[in-house]
Design a protein around this motif. Structure first.
Motif, PDB file in Angstrom:
ATOM      1  N   ALA A 124       0.826  -1.213   0.000  1.00 43.53           N
ATOM      2  CA  ALA A 124       0.000   0.000   0.000  1.00 43.53           C
ATOM      3  C   ALA A 124       0.858   1.260   0.000  1.00 43.53           C
ATOM      4  N   GLN A 125       1.939   1.262   0.782  1.00 45.23           N
ATOM      5  CA  GLN A 125       2.782   2.466   0.810  1.00 45.23           C
ATOM      6  C   GLN A 125       3.446   2.688  -0.546  1.00 45.23           C
ATOM      7  N   ALA A 126       3.788   1.611  -1.237  1.00 43.36           N
ATOM      8  CA  ALA A 126       4.389   1.756  -2.576  1.00 43.36           C
ATOM      9  C   ALA A 126       3.390   2.408  -3.531  1.00 43.36           C
ATOM     10  N   ARG A 127       2.134   1.950  -3.502  1.00 43.44           N
ATOM     11  CA  ARG A 127       1.101   2.560  -4.350  1.00 43.44           C
ATOM     12  C   ARG A 127       0.850   4.010  -3.942  1.00 43.44           C
ATOM     13  N   HIS A 128       0.813   4.235  -2.652  1.00 45.68           N
ATOM     14  CA  HIS A 128       0.559   5.579  -2.128  1.00 45.68           C
ATOM     15  C   HIS A 128       1.604   6.568  -2.634  1.00 45.68           C
ATOM     16  N   PHE A 129       2.888   6.206  -2.464  1.00 44.99           N
ATOM     17  CA  PHE A 129       3.946   7.145  -2.848  1.00 44.99           C
ATOM     18  C   PHE A 129       4.139   7.211  -4.364  1.00 44.99           C
ATOM     19  N   ALA A 130       3.684   6.186  -5.087  1.00 45.21           N
ATOM     20  CA  ALA A 130       3.693   6.272  -6.550  1.00 45.21           C
ATOM     21  C   ALA A 130       2.627   7.270  -7.010  1.00 45.21           C
ATOM     22  N   ARG A 131       1.504   7.268  -6.316  1.00 49.91           N
ATOM     23  CA  ARG A 131       0.401   8.174  -6.669  1.00 49.91           C
ATOM     24  C   ARG A 131       0.649   9.595  -6.166  1.00 49.91           C
ATOM     25  N   TRP A 132       1.149   9.724  -4.946  1.00 50.31           N
ATOM     26  CA  TRP A 132       1.359  11.031  -4.321  1.00 50.31           C
ATOM     27  C   TRP A 132       2.861  11.243  -4.141  1.00 50.31           C
ATOM     28  N   ASP A 133       3.413  12.143  -4.890  1.00 44.34           N
ATOM     29  CA  ASP A 133       4.853  12.411  -4.893  1.00 44.34           C
ATOM     30  C   ASP A 133       5.229  13.212  -3.639  1.00 44.34           C
TER      31      ASP A 133
END
Length: 167
Positions: A124-133
């Motif tokens: 989830a954190q990987a998706r989160h930081f991919a979406r939100w820089d």
């Protein structure tokens, strides 16, 4: 005062908010409730909550420091400091801290908990930081800005260890 408050809950409230150096802990996010008579009918401190500007995650009000005592800083209601004037309460506080440090607040246990939670949210954190820089960017009121999620976790663990040494 012990006839009116749940002393253990007030001690735990202080210890958790001091561990976090939580800017809002004694003021904006203070939660008190009164137990029903069948549970003692006393005023209870807690639950503790709202730690988004705790654990070194704020750059104001000395919140980034792992030193100093939050209870002595700012607009803290008088009764918190008044409790610290009673040697019996201070002794209870010290004893409770000692007990917690050998169990749920043992440094190794906290490190393992952080690692376990980080593992649980890894995808989830990987998706989160991919979406939100956001990584590597200073966003108010952050005091530390890690370039990676791992750096953020390392900072948190180091900050907590340092804070525990003070306490």
């Amino acid at each position: 005062y012990s006839g009116f408050i749940n002393v253990a809950s007030f001690a735990d409230y202080i210890l958790i908010n001091e561990l976090a150096n939580n800017v809002d802990g004694y003021v904006a996010s203070l939660f008190l409730h009164k137990d029903k008579q069948s549970k003692g009918g006393k005023l209870v401190a807690g639950p503790v909550w709202d730690f988004n500007i705790g654990f070194g995650n704020a750059n104001f009000s000395n919140a980034e420091r792992s030193s100093g005592w939050r209870i002595h800083y700012g607009r803290v209601p008088f009764w918190w400091r008044r409790l610290l004037q009673d040697p019996a309460f201070v002794a209870h506080l010290a004893s409770r801290w000692s007990d917690l440090r050998t169990t749920v607040l043992h440094e190794q246990r906290i490190g393992l908990l952080i690692d376990s939670l980080a593992s649980h949210v890894d995808e989830a954190q990987a998706r989160h930081f991919a979406r939100w820089d956001l990584l590597g960017k200073n966003i108010w009121p952050n005091s530390f800005v890690g370039n990676t999620y791992a750096e953020e976790l390392d900072y948190l663990k180091q900050w907590i260890a340092s804070r525990m040494l003070l306490m």
